[in-house]
Design a protein around this motif. Structure first.
Motif, PDB file in Angstrom:
ATOM      1  N   THR A   1      -3.742   0.264  -3.186  1.00 60.18           N
ATOM      2  CA  THR A   1      -3.457  -1.085  -2.720  1.00 60.18           C
ATOM      3  C   THR A   1      -3.168  -1.949  -3.931  1.00 60.18           C
ATOM      4  O   THR A   1      -3.908  -1.930  -4.908  1.00 60.18           O
ATOM      5  CB  THR A   1      -4.657  -1.678  -1.948  1.00 60.18           C
ATOM      6  OG1 THR A   1      -4.936  -0.843  -0.832  1.00 60.18           O
ATOM      7  CG2 THR A   1      -4.369  -3.080  -1.458  1.00 60.18           C
TER       8      THR A   1
ATOM      9  N   LYS B   1       0.860  -1.188   0.000  1.00 53.06           N
ATOM     10  CA  LYS B   1       0.000   0.000   0.000  1.00 53.06           C
ATOM     11  C   LYS B   1       0.886   1.225   0.000  1.00 53.06           C
ATOM     12  O   LYS B   1       1.920   1.250   0.665  1.00 53.06           O
ATOM     13  CB  LYS B   1      -0.918   0.023   1.223  1.00 53.06           C
ATOM     14  CG  LYS B   1      -1.919  -1.094   1.229  1.00 53.06           C
ATOM     15  CD  LYS B   1      -2.888  -0.980   2.388  1.00 53.06           C
ATOM     16  CE  LYS B   1      -3.870  -2.139   2.324  1.00 53.06           C
ATOM     17  NZ  LYS B   1      -5.064  -1.900   3.108  1.00 53.06           N
TER      18      LYS B   1
ATOM     19  N   PRO C   1      -4.517   9.841  -3.057  1.00 60.41           N
ATOM     20  CA  PRO C   1      -5.292   8.614  -2.855  1.00 60.41           C
ATOM     21  C   PRO C   1      -4.415   7.463  -2.378  1.00 60.41           C
ATOM     22  O   PRO C   1      -3.234   7.371  -2.717  1.00 60.41           O
ATOM     23  CB  PRO C   1      -5.873   8.324  -4.239  1.00 60.41           C
ATOM     24  CG  PRO C   1      -4.955   9.007  -5.185  1.00 60.41           C
ATOM     25  CD  PRO C   1      -4.433  10.210  -4.464  1.00 60.41           C
ATOM     26  N   ARG C   2      -5.015   6.585  -1.572  1.00 59.45           N
ATOM     27  CA  ARG C   2      -4.345   5.388  -1.068  1.00 59.45           C
ATOM     28  C   ARG C   2      -4.478   4.301  -2.134  1.00 59.45           C
ATOM     29  O   ARG C   2      -5.579   4.029  -2.614  1.00 59.45           O
ATOM     30  CB  ARG C   2      -5.017   4.939   0.228  1.00 59.45           C
ATOM     31  CG  ARG C   2      -4.342   3.799   0.910  1.00 59.45           C
ATOM     32  CD  ARG C   2      -3.121   4.300   1.593  1.00 59.45           C
ATOM     33  NE  ARG C   2      -2.601   3.295   2.512  1.00 59.45           N
ATOM     34  CZ  ARG C   2      -1.375   3.307   2.929  1.00 59.45           C
ATOM     35  NH1 ARG C   2      -0.560   4.251   2.535  1.00 59.45           N
ATOM     36  NH2 ARG C   2      -0.940   2.391   3.753  1.00 59.45           N
TER      37      ARG C   2
ATOM     38  N   MET D   1     -13.210   4.001   4.862  1.00 58.13           N
ATOM     39  CA  MET D   1     -11.929   4.165   4.179  1.00 58.13           C
ATOM     40  C   MET D   1     -12.142   3.921   2.690  1.00 58.13           C
ATOM     41  O   MET D   1     -12.760   2.925   2.305  1.00 58.13           O
ATOM     42  CB  MET D   1     -10.896   3.178   4.720  1.00 58.13           C
ATOM     43  CG  MET D   1     -10.529   3.438   6.145  1.00 58.13           C
ATOM     44  SD  MET D   1      -9.314   2.264   6.772  1.00 58.13           S
ATOM     45  CE  MET D   1      -8.023   2.417   5.587  1.00 58.13           C
ATOM     46  N   THR D   2     -11.627   4.826   1.884  1.00 60.98           N
ATOM     47  CA  THR D   2     -11.707   4.670   0.434  1.00 60.98           C
ATOM     48  C   THR D   2     -10.300   4.521  -0.107  1.00 60.98           C
ATOM     49  O   THR D   2      -9.396   5.264   0.276  1.00 60.98           O
ATOM     50  CB  THR D   2     -12.405   5.886  -0.207  1.00 60.98           C
ATOM     51  OG1 THR D   2     -13.713   6.000   0.346  1.00 60.98           O
ATOM     52  CG2 THR D   2     -12.507   5.722  -1.709  1.00 60.98           C
ATOM     53  N   GLU D   3     -10.096   3.542  -0.971  1.00 61.82           N
ATOM     54  CA  GLU D   3      -8.792   3.303  -1.565  1.00 61.82           C
ATOM     55  C   GLU D   3      -8.977   2.871  -3.011  1.00 61.82           C
ATOM     56  O   GLU D   3     -10.082   2.526  -3.428  1.00 61.82           O
ATOM     57  CB  GLU D   3      -8.017   2.245  -0.785  1.00 61.82           C
ATOM     58  CG  GLU D   3      -8.678   0.894  -0.768  1.00 61.82           C
ATOM     59  CD  GLU D   3      -7.991  -0.110   0.145  1.00 61.82           C
ATOM     60  OE1 GLU D   3      -6.946   0.212   0.722  1.00 61.82           O
ATOM     61  OE2 GLU D   3      -8.510  -1.219   0.268  1.00 61.82           O
TER      62      GLU D   3
ATOM     63  N   THR E   1     -14.484   0.973  -1.059  1.00 63.93           N
ATOM     64  CA  THR E   1     -14.770   1.626   0.216  1.00 63.93           C
ATOM     65  C   THR E   1     -15.100   0.555   1.241  1.00 63.93           C
ATOM     66  O   THR E   1     -15.901  -0.338   0.986  1.00 63.93           O
ATOM     67  CB  THR E   1     -15.944   2.610   0.077  1.00 63.93           C
ATOM     68  OG1 THR E   1     -15.634   3.567  -0.930  1.00 63.93           O
ATOM     69  CG2 THR E   1     -16.211   3.338   1.377  1.00 63.93           C
TER      70      THR E   1
ATOM     71  N   ASN F   1       0.638   5.834  -0.967  1.00 65.34           N
ATOM     72  CA  ASN F   1      -0.134   6.967  -1.447  1.00 65.34           C
ATOM     73  C   ASN F   1       0.491   7.485  -2.725  1.00 65.34           C
ATOM     74  O   ASN F   1       1.699   7.390  -2.929  1.00 65.34           O
ATOM     75  CB  ASN F   1      -0.180   8.074  -0.399  1.00 65.34           C
ATOM     76  CG  ASN F   1      -1.076   7.699   0.754  1.00 65.34           C
ATOM     77  OD1 ASN F   1      -0.723   6.855   1.566  1.00 65.34           O
ATOM     78  ND2 ASN F   1      -2.241   8.302   0.817  1.00 65.34           N
TER      79      ASN F   1
END
Length: 118
Positions: free
Chosen positions: A58, A27, A55-56, A98-100, A85, A29
């Motif tokens: 993954t 993960k 944004p994060r 949490m949104t990624e 999310t 950013n």
């Protein structure tokens, strides 16, 4: 349709983590430039000035392994994937969302491979 495409710079060196017995994950950013236009009424005073979103991201599997092996902080990459999310409840009862971005593809636009990553 849930598709995301971003180009930006990695804000920290990706670190590989083993999830379960055989699944790798990383993960990080991504700093993505955003220029404020005249349609954003509240931000009119900053028109034409850059800002950034972080944004994060993954990444799973072999792609995660390659990211950790070949990328470092500041590397320019292109990410394609999907928005995800999730939510969890904290001990005090508050719900946190949490949104990624879960990346399907990471294209290395340049490598800042450091000597100590080998």
């Amino acid at each position: 349709m849930n598709n995301v495409s971003l180009v930006g710079r990695i804000t920290q060196a990706p670190e590989l983590k083993l999830v379960g017995e055989e699944r790798f994950c990383t993960k990080f950013n991504l700093a993505v430039d955003r220029y404020l236009g005249s349609t954003q009424k509240d931000e009119k005073r900053n028109e034409g000035k850059p800002t950034a979103d972080f944004p994060r991201i993954t990444v799973w599997g072999k792609i995660a392994e390659n990211c950790c092996k070949y990328l470092d902080k500041g590397a320019l990459v292109s990410i394609t994937g999907k928005v995800s999310t999730s939510r969890f409840e904290k001990e005090d009862g508050d719900i946190v969302y949490m949104t990624e971005i879960v990346a399907d593809r990471v294209q290395f636009l340049e490598s800042l491979h450091s000597e100590n990553k080998q």
